[in-house]
Design an enzyme around this catalytic site. Structure first.
Site, PDB file in Angstrom:
ATOM      1  N   LYS A  17      58.307  58.203  13.920  1.00  0.00           N
ATOM      2  CA  LYS A  17      58.453  59.618  14.281  1.00  0.00           C
ATOM      3  C   LYS A  17      59.267  59.815  15.561  1.00  0.00           C
ATOM      4  O   LYS A  17      60.092  60.737  15.645  1.00  0.00           O
ATOM      5  CB  LYS A  17      57.081  60.271  14.416  1.00  0.00           C
ATOM      6  CG  LYS A  17      56.374  60.492  13.090  1.00  0.00           C
ATOM      7  CD  LYS A  17      55.074  61.248  13.288  1.00  0.00           C
ATOM      8  CE  LYS A  17      54.398  61.533  11.954  1.00  0.00           C
ATOM      9  NZ  LYS A  17      53.155  62.321  12.129  1.00  0.00           N
ATOM     10  N   ASP A  32      53.556  68.826  11.984  1.00  0.00           N
ATOM     11  CA  ASP A  32      52.189  68.314  12.134  1.00  0.00           C
ATOM     12  C   ASP A  32      51.299  69.333  12.845  1.00  0.00           C
ATOM     13  O   ASP A  32      50.170  69.585  12.440  1.00  0.00           O
ATOM     14  CB  ASP A  32      52.195  67.001  12.904  1.00  0.00           C
ATOM     15  CG  ASP A  32      52.707  65.837  12.080  1.00  0.00           C
ATOM     16  OD1 ASP A  32      52.565  65.869  10.842  1.00  0.00           O
ATOM     17  OD2 ASP A  32      53.256  64.884  12.667  1.00  0.00           O
TER      18      ASP A  32
END
Length: 281
Positions: free
Chosen positions: A75, A111
């Site tokens: 990420k 997220d």
């Protein structure tokens, strides 16, 4: 739900991580693709190392992919490789979405959106502005959670075994995020979020009545931490709701359409081998 025809103009999306074999993202996105009748497919990618992830992003930049979701451990690398990044991705310093458009790499992070959606669905009475919230952990999941909760007005306390890592995270995210240790960290918190990959060493029975307890993992959906919290009479929020919540913006970013109205939770619970719990998401 029939499988649409794949033609020579099919759009290719997927999820990149290592490991990624247990990801539910292909189940979610291919269910939406089928329901929308898209000429598209969503597949898993498992780069062996950072160099392999670089190669995958280069393929996207070259026009071979429409976009990808990104999970651990890539990420932060995904964010670093992007030409443009959303405010949300910049706030967390990571990206779980890369969209490829005309040779450009566009980064975003959903997220935090998924976390807040899960809280709205399963803890609708929770009021975050000005309230103390605790995030357990200081890794990538904790970073996304802390950024989202601070952005929603929460006063975030990071609790982590390695204080230096927690302090680095807090320094990145600004004055609404601090580091605390010991029992005082949990005092007065309206929300405790487990962003660790293991059960935390916390007894939910010692939390204040009315505290909401969330676990970002979803295998099993009712983790031991959530089971104990529910036994203590606390409201619980599970990681499956967060997973479904974050997937919607991902689908739109990759395939340029809104996800169709499909009830995903029963499908995902069946895939996990867990009984339908009646929760709608």
């Amino acid at each position: 739900m029939s499988r649409p025809l794949i033609t020579g103009v099919a759009r290719l999306g997927g999820i990149a991580g290592n490991p990624v074999t247990r990801s539910l993202s292909p189940v979610i996105h291919n269910a939406w693709i089928a329901a929308a009748g898209l000429d598209a497919v969503y597949v898993p990618f498992t780069p062996r190392d950072p160099a392999g992830f670089d190669t995958l992003v280069a393929a996207g930049r070259a026009g071979l992919l429409a976009g990808i979701n990104v999970t651990a451990p890539f990420k932060e690398q995904a964010f670093a490789l992007a030409d443009q990044a959303s405010d949300t991705a910049r706030a967390s310093g990571s990206a779980n979405i890369l969209a490829f458009r005309d040779g450009q790499v566009l980064a975003d992070s959903s997220d935090g959106f998924g976390l807040l959606m899960a809280l709205r669905e399963q803890a609708p009475d929770l009021n975050l502005p000005g309230a103390a919230v605790v995030v357990l952990g200081a890794g990538g999941a904790a970073r996304a959670a802390a950024a989202a909760l601070a952005g929603a007005g929460g006063q975030v306390r990071i609790v982590n075994r390695t204080r230096a890592r927690a302090e680095a995270l807090a320094a990145d995210l600004g004055p609404a995020v601090s580091v605390m240790e010991g029992p005082d960290a949990l005092a007065g918190a309206v929300l405790v979020v487990n962003a660790l990959s293991i059960p935390p060493e916390i007894d939910p029975g010692r939390l204040d009545p009315g505290t909401v307890v969330m676990d970002m993992t979803y295998r099993p959906v009712m983790t031991p931490f959530l089971v104990e919290a529910r036994r203590a009479g606390l409201t619980t929020v599970d990681g499956l709701a967060m997973l479904i919540g974050q997937a919607g913006p991902s689908f739109q970013a990759i395939f340029d359409v809104l996800p169709p109205d499909v009830v995903l939770r029963p499908l995902l619970l069946a895939h996990l081998g867990e009984p339908d719990d009646g929760v709608v998401s």
